[in-house]
Design an enzyme around this catalytic site. Sequence first.
Site, PDB file in Angstrom:
ATOM      1  CB  CYS A 149       4.259  -9.601  27.841  1.00 21.79           C
ATOM      2  SG  CYS A 149       5.718  -9.780  26.801  1.00 21.79           S
ATOM      3  CD  GLU A 189       5.824  -4.207  24.022  1.00 25.11           C
ATOM      4  OE1 GLU A 189       5.692  -4.894  22.989  1.00 25.11           O
ATOM      5  OE2 GLU A 189       5.098  -4.358  25.015  1.00 25.11           O
ATOM      6  CG  HIS A 248       5.447  -9.420  22.173  1.00 24.47           C
ATOM      7  ND1 HIS A 248       5.203  -9.686  23.500  1.00 24.47           N
ATOM      8  CD2 HIS A 248       4.834 -10.418  21.470  1.00 24.47           C
ATOM      9  CE1 HIS A 248       4.467 -10.786  23.600  1.00 24.47           C
ATOM     10  NE2 HIS A 248       4.238 -11.254  22.391  1.00 24.47           N
ATOM     11  CB  CYS A 273       7.994  -6.641  26.199  1.00 27.81           C
ATOM     12  SG  CYS A 273       7.651  -7.426  24.617  1.00 27.81           S
TER      13      CYS A 273
HETATM   14 ZN   LIG Z   1       5.654  -8.435  24.940  1.00 31.80          ZN
END
Ligand SMILES: [Zn+2]
Length: 154
Positions: free
Chosen positions: A99, A73, A71, A102
């Site tokens: 999410c 982040e 992801h 993250c």
């Molecule tokens: Zn994430």
Amino acid sequence: MDKRLSWDEYFMAQSHLLSLRSTCNRLSVGATIVRDKRIISGGYNGSIKGDEHCIDSECKVIDGHCIRTIHAEINAILQCSKFGVSTEGATIYVTHFPCLNCTKSIIQSGIKEICYANDYRNNEYAEELLKKSGVKVRKIDYNNDLIIARMLKQ
Ligand SMILES: [Zn+2]
Ligand SMILES: [Zn+2]
């Protein structure tokens, strides 16, 4: 003349620009890490080095999530770790609400504020962890079209 961009608009625009580098078919996310009003890192959701891109084959979906990509982040945090840049006390600007995984990494990295533009499957446990950790969360009123219109005018 239009007013100067605010810092929030500027960093959020950067995250939206980064999201255009995403290699996943499902959602394009960008993240920018900022310290003392300076961009120290950025990321987008993409495959591990050496793996195929979702956009070139297909997403690897398990339980409704594409598991192929790192992801945005996490990529931004990993860029800091790769180059030895501290994330302590930093702010992260993300195009979408992070999410759960993250969120956990953001909290643990010492980032103190999350600014996001769009709600996205906001996880209840993530919100609870953010509250407990004292990480500030701000939803930024961000309009991509307005920013683009201003760029085109120049
Ligand atoms: Zn994430
Ligand atoms: Zn994908």
